[in-house]
Design a protein around this motif. Structure first.
Motif, PDB file in Angstrom:
ATOM      1  N   LEU A 403      -3.424 -10.011  -1.114  1.00 34.05           N
ATOM      2  CA  LEU A 403      -2.820  -9.043  -2.019  1.00 34.05           C
ATOM      3  C   LEU A 403      -1.420  -8.699  -1.540  1.00 34.05           C
ATOM      4  O   LEU A 403      -1.123  -8.789  -0.340  1.00 34.05           O
ATOM      5  CB  LEU A 403      -3.669  -7.773  -2.093  1.00 34.05           C
ATOM      6  CG  LEU A 403      -5.032  -7.895  -2.783  1.00 34.05           C
ATOM      7  CD1 LEU A 403      -5.757  -6.558  -2.761  1.00 34.05           C
ATOM      8  CD2 LEU A 403      -4.871  -8.377  -4.214  1.00 34.05           C
ATOM      9  N   ASN A 404      -0.573  -8.286  -2.463  1.00 33.12           N
ATOM     10  CA  ASN A 404       0.801  -7.942  -2.095  1.00 33.12           C
ATOM     11  C   ASN A 404       0.885  -6.641  -1.305  1.00 33.12           C
ATOM     12  O   ASN A 404       1.901  -6.341  -0.690  1.00 33.12           O
ATOM     13  CB  ASN A 404       1.677  -7.851  -3.345  1.00 33.12           C
ATOM     14  CG  ASN A 404       1.188  -6.794  -4.323  1.00 33.12           C
ATOM     15  OD1 ASN A 404      -0.013  -6.619  -4.492  1.00 33.12           O
ATOM     16  ND2 ASN A 404       2.101  -6.093  -4.974  1.00 33.12           N
ATOM     17  N   LYS A 405      -0.201  -5.841  -1.296  1.00 35.76           N
ATOM     18  CA  LYS A 405      -0.237  -4.608  -0.507  1.00 35.76           C
ATOM     19  C   LYS A 405      -1.612  -4.442   0.117  1.00 35.76           C
ATOM     20  O   LYS A 405      -2.620  -4.781  -0.496  1.00 35.76           O
ATOM     21  CB  LYS A 405       0.067  -3.387  -1.388  1.00 35.76           C
ATOM     22  CG  LYS A 405       1.515  -3.264  -1.828  1.00 35.76           C
ATOM     23  CD  LYS A 405       1.739  -1.941  -2.556  1.00 35.76           C
ATOM     24  CE  LYS A 405       3.207  -1.757  -2.916  1.00 35.76           C
ATOM     25  NZ  LYS A 405       3.442  -0.455  -3.581  1.00 35.76           N
ATOM     26  N   ARG A 406      -1.620  -3.895   1.337  1.00 35.31           N
ATOM     27  CA  ARG A 406      -2.888  -3.551   1.966  1.00 35.31           C
ATOM     28  C   ARG A 406      -3.270  -2.103   1.698  1.00 35.31           C
ATOM     29  O   ARG A 406      -4.447  -1.743   1.781  1.00 35.31           O
ATOM     30  CB  ARG A 406      -2.817  -3.787   3.475  1.00 35.31           C
ATOM     31  CG  ARG A 406      -2.714  -5.257   3.853  1.00 35.31           C
ATOM     32  CD  ARG A 406      -2.797  -5.430   5.346  1.00 35.31           C
ATOM     33  NE  ARG A 406      -2.794  -6.834   5.724  1.00 35.31           N
ATOM     34  CZ  ARG A 406      -2.900  -7.269   6.977  1.00 35.31           C
ATOM     35  NH1 ARG A 406      -3.012  -6.391   7.972  1.00 35.31           N
ATOM     36  NH2 ARG A 406      -2.886  -8.555   7.240  1.00 35.31           N
ATOM     37  N   SER A 407      -2.262  -1.261   1.439  1.00 41.83           N
ATOM     38  CA  SER A 407      -2.522   0.138   1.114  1.00 41.83           C
ATOM     39  C   SER A 407      -1.390   0.652   0.243  1.00 41.83           C
ATOM     40  O   SER A 407      -0.281   0.099   0.249  1.00 41.83           O
ATOM     41  CB  SER A 407      -2.640   0.986   2.385  1.00 41.83           C
ATOM     42  OG  SER A 407      -1.412   0.991   3.099  1.00 41.83           O
ATOM     43  N   THR A 408      -1.682   1.705  -0.502  1.00 44.38           N
ATOM     44  CA  THR A 408      -0.658   2.299  -1.351  1.00 44.38           C
ATOM     45  C   THR A 408      -1.069   3.723  -1.696  1.00 44.38           C
ATOM     46  O   THR A 408      -2.251   4.084  -1.592  1.00 44.38           O
ATOM     47  CB  THR A 408      -0.450   1.470  -2.631  1.00 44.38           C
ATOM     48  OG1 THR A 408       0.694   1.959  -3.328  1.00 44.38           O
ATOM     49  CG2 THR A 408      -1.664   1.541  -3.544  1.00 44.38           C
ATOM     50  N   VAL A 409      -0.072   4.539  -2.076  1.00 46.14           N
ATOM     51  CA  VAL A 409      -0.307   5.919  -2.498  1.00 46.14           C
ATOM     52  C   VAL A 409       0.157   6.044  -3.942  1.00 46.14           C
ATOM     53  O   VAL A 409       1.269   5.634  -4.286  1.00 46.14           O
ATOM     54  CB  VAL A 409       0.451   6.920  -1.604  1.00 46.14           C
ATOM     55  CG1 VAL A 409       0.247   8.349  -2.117  1.00 46.14           C
ATOM     56  CG2 VAL A 409      -0.010   6.804  -0.155  1.00 46.14           C
ATOM     57  N   ILE A 410      -0.716   6.600  -4.789  1.00 44.84           N
ATOM     58  CA  ILE A 410      -0.400   6.753  -6.212  1.00 44.84           C
ATOM     59  C   ILE A 410      -0.696   8.192  -6.611  1.00 44.84           C
ATOM     60  O   ILE A 410      -1.712   8.768  -6.193  1.00 44.84           O
ATOM     61  CB  ILE A 410      -1.237   5.792  -7.086  1.00 44.84           C
ATOM     62  CG1 ILE A 410      -1.201   4.367  -6.533  1.00 44.84           C
ATOM     63  CG2 ILE A 410      -0.736   5.794  -8.522  1.00 44.84           C
ATOM     64  CD1 ILE A 410      -2.096   3.395  -7.285  1.00 44.84           C
ATOM     65  N   LEU A 411       0.185   8.776  -7.395  1.00 47.90           N
ATOM     66  CA  LEU A 411      -0.033  10.130  -7.893  1.00 47.90           C
ATOM     67  C   LEU A 411      -0.961  10.096  -9.100  1.00 47.90           C
ATOM     68  O   LEU A 411      -0.978   9.119  -9.862  1.00 47.90           O
ATOM     69  CB  LEU A 411       1.299  10.772  -8.275  1.00 47.90           C
ATOM     70  CG  LEU A 411       2.326  10.933  -7.143  1.00 47.90           C
ATOM     71  CD1 LEU A 411       3.603  11.547  -7.689  1.00 47.90           C
ATOM     72  CD2 LEU A 411       1.759  11.771  -6.006  1.00 47.90           C
TER      73      LEU A 411
END
Length: 619
Positions: A403-411
């Motif tokens: 995946l292009n990200k292992r972690s992310t923060v979303i509002l």
């Protein structure tokens, strides 16, 4: 003179009759797109024709032609087995007598008639032993029958393998009763088809005269003919056992093979033919094969796939072959046919190499190897049972997912699209299946778009559908946070119940000014639809008496005057303009603790204290 007039009339009638016969729809069923080799008996069906047996000069009753015999499939057999088809010759054979006329005898009975003897001779001379085994001994009783043109007595078959149709079968069972033209048959003369229709015998005795028996005349009518007529032809029939068939193939160019050898497997063509031949299962053949060498599974896009099989008890002789079919395993569709070997040793054993054609799609297949006598177009072939081997073409499996990200923060309320990359690039199936560990926190669609639903954490997983063991996956840890409220919000959307506002200021002591905080309690008490009632969040200023005069009336009270002073001194002119001037009457009110409060009211007031009822209902 009469002869000259009659002859043209007869010719005209004959031409009309032939025109009608020629205009009949084709007997074949629509078979568009059928493979030229079928692993079942589905093509032995009404409307199709089958080549079976040979009419030859060894038959002493053969007075017409020699060659392979074509039969029409008329429908279910009349033997009652449920696993047979009735075959009727496509053309008439020899001109024969049904029987001799013996004074006082039942000359029109089928048993022991010359017609029955002719059928027995056809069986003995025209069919091989394996073909004979496929013909069902038929015993049945024919009831008396009243036809369109004549009535017929009862008769019977007893262990007959080849026979003539009964009057009822010819008129209403296997042909349309009201379509005489459908029964018209032509004769063969040394191979080619005669253009002249011919009458043909039936087995049903005529009811009323023992010298007459049923027949179909040249115009297709079922009526009576004298048993010793010498211009009536044989049109035999038999019940064919479907269980005897191993393969059905197009009568011409159905079993096409490459040059004999390991590369013989040739793609089976599609055909629209309604004309078929049979490969019969010969139970006397004991051929078998075993796997010796080669891979049973290859990856799609393979090249150079060969396997070796050992075989034993193959039959050696004219037209004897070691052959193979390559079929789809799920539905048995025959894709390839080939004759692999014809130089069979005296011992009947050996080894054969087979090249699997390139280009097979992902799936499961079966290699069916057998020993057959392949006799060519329009001739019956004879074969052993299959030795069957499963082979498989695997997809190019996915071996890794990232995946292009292992972690992310979303509002909350926002979305973000994750991108999955599968390896290798040549993988057959690159599809990934997206899922969320907690759809209450975050959801994900088939394109990897994540939607934040509520504060919390969720794991978004991309599973590779094309992985061999289904264990190739990648995950992203998603943290969902509450969306912050903007510092400045246009309009009054935040002047809502439960929120507080800072509005105006007051002095607790001279020189000490404090901003005033107000709680939004709900809709205003001024009966307007565009107001909100604000109540100070905390006590303001010094303690005061409600009324220094000692009365409890609001109007003129110390409390009312305090509110007027606050309005005049604590608010700017613009803030004052935003306050609604309120006039209302408060009726007598009994509290939930049974205290009774008298009536009161407001009159053009901007700031005020709550009434007893308001204090209990706004809270």
């Amino acid at each position: 003179m009469k002869t000259k007039k009659i002859a043209p009339l007869v010719l005209a009638l004959l031409m009309v009759m032939l025109t009608c016969w020629a205009a009949l729809p084709p007997q074949g069923a629509d078979a568009a797109g059928s493979p030229a080799i079928m692993p079942d008996t589905s093509k032995i069906s009404v409307g199709n024709t089958v080549w079976f047996g040979n009419h030859n000069d060894e038959n002493p009753y053969n007075t017409s032609w020699s060659g392979p015999i074509q039969w029409r499939v008329m429908g279910n057999g009349n033997d009652g087995s449920g696993n047979s088809r009735l075959f009727l010759s496509s053309h008439v054979f020899d001109a024969v007598l049904f029987n001799q006329v013996n004074p006082g005898g039942n000359n029109n009975e089928w048993p022991a008639s010359l017609a029955q003897i002719w059928c027995l001779a056809l069986h003995n001379y025209s069919f091989s032993d394996v073909e004979k085994a496929a013909l069902i001994k038929t015993t049945k009783t024919d009831a008396s029958y009243a036809g369109n043109y004549a009535a017929f007595d009862d008769t019977f078959l007893e262990n007959d393998r080849v026979f003539f149709l009964s009057a009822e079968e010819a008129e209403s069972v296997y042909f349309p009763k009201d379509d005489d033209s459908s029964r018209i048959a032509t004769r063969l003369v040394s191979g080619p088809v005669s253009e002249i229709p011919a009458a043909w015998w039936l087995r049903s005795p005529f009811d009323g005269n023992t010298d007459y028996v049923g027949a179909v005349d040249s115009s297709g009518r079922v009526l009576e003919m004298k048993v010793n007529e010498d211009n009536i032809y044989a049109r035999p029939a038999f019940n064919f056992n479907l269980s005897s068939v191993l393969i059905t193939s197009a009568a011409e160019d159905g079993k096409l093979s490459g040059p004999t050898g390991q590369n013989a497997l040739t793609a089976v063509l599609s055909t629209e033919t309604t004309d078929w031949k049979l490969t019969l299962l010969d139970s006397s053949r004991l051929f078998s094969a075993t796997w010796f060498w080669g891979q049973k599974t290859r990856t799609v896009g393979y090249t150079g796939w060969t396997v070796d099989l050992d075989y034993s008890q193959a039959r050696k002789g004219t037209n004897e072959k070691i052959s193979a079919l390559l079929c789809r395993k799920d539905d048995g569709t025959v894709l390839y046919y080939g004759q692999l070997q014809d130089d069979i040793s005296d011992l009947g054993s050996g080894r054969v190499r087979i090249s699997i054609p390139t280009g097979l799609a992902v799936g499961e297949y079966q290699l069916k190897v057998f020993n057959e006598q392949a006799n060519g177009d329009k001739q019956t072939d004879y074969a052993s049972s299959f030795s069957t081997f499963d082979i498989k073409v695997d997809p190019n499996f996915v071996t890794d997912v990232k995946l292009n990200k292992r972690s992310t923060v979303i509002l909350v309320g926002n979305t973000e699209t994750l991108t999955a990359t599968v390896s290798p690039e040549s993988a057959t199936n690159k599809k990934v299946i997206w899922s969320s560990s907690d759809i209450g926190v975050a959801t994900v669609d088939e394109n990897g778009e994540v939607t934040a639903k509520a504060p919390g954490t969720a794991i978004i997983t991309a599973d590779a559908e094309g992985a061999k063991e289904g264990d190739r996956a990648a995950a992203c840890f998603v943290t969902v946070l509450d969306a912050p409220v903007p510092a400045i919000v246009p309009g009054a959307s935040k002047v809502g119940e439960g929120n507080t506002l800072w509005y105006g200021y007051y002095e607790d002591y001279p020189g000490y000014r404090y901003s005033a905080q107000w709680r939004v309690m709900g809709a205003g008490n001024d009966s307007g639809e565009n107001s909100r009632l604000l109540l100070s969040e905390n006590a303001m200023g010094d303690e005061i008496q409600f009324n220094s005069s000692g009365t409890n009336a609001w109007q003129g009270s110390t409390a009312q005057n305090w509110c007027k002073d606050f309005y005049n001194n604590a608010l700017s002119a613009v803030e004052k303009a935003a306050l609604a001037k309120t006039t209302k009457s408060d009726g007598e009110y009994t509290s939930k603790h049974n205290y009774v409060f008298g009536a009161s009211g407001l009159s053009d007031e901007y700031l005020f204290l709550l009434s007893a009822e308001e204090a209990e209902t706004y809270f």
